[in-house]
Scaffold this active site. Sequence first.
Site, PDB file in Angstrom:
ATOM      1  N   GLU A   1       0.836  -1.197   0.000  1.00  0.00           N
ATOM      2  CA  GLU A   1       0.000   0.000   0.000  1.00  0.00           C
ATOM      3  C   GLU A   1       0.872   1.249   0.000  1.00  0.00           C
ATOM      4  O   GLU A   1       0.772   2.106  -0.882  1.00  0.00           O
ATOM      5  CB  GLU A   1      -0.899  -0.019   1.231  1.00  0.00           C
TER       6      GLU A   1
ATOM      7  N   ASP B   1     -10.025   1.574   6.192  1.00  0.00           N
ATOM      8  CA  ASP B   1      -9.976   1.260   4.764  1.00  0.00           C
ATOM      9  C   ASP B   1     -11.018   2.051   3.987  1.00  0.00           C
ATOM     10  O   ASP B   1     -10.749   2.566   2.897  1.00  0.00           O
ATOM     11  CB  ASP B   1     -10.224  -0.237   4.533  1.00  0.00           C
TER      12      ASP B   1
END
Length: 380
Positions: A70, A265
């Site tokens: 990420e 998220d």
Amino acid sequence: MKISKEGSFYTREYSNLFRELGYPEDEIRQKLDHTWNELFYGTADVRIYHPLDDDKGYIVDTGNSDVRTEGMSYGMMMAVQMDKKEEFDRLWRFAKMYMQHTEGRYKDFFAWHCKPDGTRLSSGPAPDGEEFFAMALFFAANRWGDGPEPSDYSEQARIILRACVHQGEEGEGNPVWDPATRLIKFIPESSFSDPSYHLPHFYHLFALQADEQDRAFWTEAAAASRAYLHKACHPETGLAPEYANYDGTPAAPQPHGDFRHFFSDAYRVAANIVLDYEWFRSDPWQVEQSNRLQAFFRDIEVADYRRYTIEGRPLEEPALHPVGLLATLAMASLAADGPDAEAFVKQLWHTPLRTGVRRYYDNCLYFFSLLALSGNYRIY
């Protein structure tokens, strides 16, 4: 606050909401440059980037003291947007050497996290990394040109996308896009998705640059993700769960936690929707959705942000990344045309970078929001 009825992909013009609200161009550029310098070369309680050896570098998740696909792919996207080739190449060499698999069921995928010295902590991929790696690599190829391996950026991007679609067809492993629904999975082995992984604006561009035989797939994936987000976002609050089934309903609790709610998220869903709107303007629902989400948070102070059910009930757990949530709410103003759009942009402008242990995720979202709101999150 909108410059065109068509997206930036067609007009090559990008909304600069800071400028439209009266902030001088030199101050906007200064803020963007200062934020980059703080994240990459600032003091110990702000920076997230670290060089390694003579030719590599990494982004550290400061809350977990590890390196994640990420963050690495985010850092590469930041670098290509800022025209920082050295940092881009350092991050890519680290990811290529230490994180990308060269054989087995995960061949060409990336181990989702490792130690700062490159030692892998887990083997499996988290597909949001793969899609950000591929897009950043295509942008690098188009902005700087391809070079010798591993700087043959466009071919490296195609290798990743090939695996995303075709892994397991001729051997072990699984793809990270569900072949039947054209929806991205949470992990290759899962039967559910993560709404914040859905980047239809990337897939639209993959359809122009991926292997020719896969371009129709990516066009279908873009349409499928746009439709999916309608289902995953609550029709009244605009909140999305962290994990959701292919029909958009919240996924059942998993062995590693309960992700049915709006939490870390899911903050990215707003940013992804509005960047798709800014680039392509193909879905009027994106305006309504952005208005809904901003209206939900209108009267909630940043210090009071929490975990919420998607119906809007606040839970006891406070937000781990309140600055990151504010950043995505401000970025939503690229699509929103309601009464809250201006206020969230101004609030972000006056909010500093987060310092301390939990700063990594907040400040990544903060920087992406600055790029977008200043007209500098661009297609290359």
